[in-house]
Design an enzyme around this catalytic site. Structure first.
Site, PDB file in Angstrom:
ATOM      1  N   GLU A  53       0.825  -1.214   0.000  1.00 37.49           N
ATOM      2  CA  GLU A  53       0.000   0.000   0.000  1.00 37.49           C
ATOM      3  C   GLU A  53       0.858   1.263   0.000  1.00 37.49           C
ATOM      4  OE1 GLU A  53      -3.057   0.656  -0.530  1.00 37.49           O
ATOM      5  OE2 GLU A  53      -4.084  -1.247  -0.264  1.00 37.49           O
ATOM      6  N   ASP A  71      -6.293   8.347  -0.276  1.00 39.90           N
ATOM      7  CA  ASP A  71      -5.808   7.308   0.635  1.00 39.90           C
ATOM      8  C   ASP A  71      -4.640   7.886   1.417  1.00 39.90           C
ATOM      9  OD1 ASP A  71      -7.623   5.531  -0.574  1.00 39.90           O
ATOM     10  OD2 ASP A  71      -6.156   4.965  -2.090  1.00 39.90           O
TER      11      ASP A  71
END
Length: 148
Positions: A53, A71
């Site tokens: 990620e 994000d």
């Protein structure tokens, strides 16, 4: 006076970079913060998730033009559902947290929010990077040699 300004700019640039964890350092930190085995998810899966990620970077952000969300942080927690950035239309803020708190070098808030994410029925499958890079794979390499 110039020296003070230059020093301030240098310190600001260091602060903006954020913390990039070493793999084993992150594994130990996540274990200390209670993620090892949380909701049946192994520590190796959490480290794998963070690798794919954010590449272990606490300051990572990624804008999603489709829903105008972003994000945030080491787990790339999304502003549409989980945190408040004051910009995302229709945001839910299920973690009841500012998105900026997810960018701190101290990842305790990010861990608390990640625990909230996996408490939903989708669990760790909420993260696309986990599904693409960690699910149904041998993730033991992510904690190998870390003493955890």
């Amino acid at each position: 006076m110039k020296a003070v300004i230059i020093l301030g700019l240098v310190l600001l640039s260091v602060t903006v970079q954020g913390k990039i964890f070493e793999r084993c350092e992150l594994a130990r930190t996540l274990k200390r913060l209670g993620l090892d085995g949380y909701r049946g998810i192994s520590l190796a899966n959490w480290v794998c998730l963070a690798k794919w990620e954010s590449n272990y970077n606490t300051q990572a952000t990624n804008y999603n033009p489709g829903d105008q969300s972003t994000d945030y942080g080491i787990f790339q927690i999304n502003s549409h559902y989980w945190c408040n950035n004051g910009k995302t239309p229709g945001a839910v803020n299920a973690c009841h947290i500012s998105c900026n708190a997810l960018l701190q070098d101290n990842i305790a808030d990010a861990v608390t929010c990640a625990k909230r994410v996996v408490s939903d029925p989708q669990g760790i499958r909420a993260w696309v990077a986990w599904r693409n890079h960690c699910q149904n794979r041998d993730v033991s390499q992510y904690v190998q040699g870390c003493g955890v």
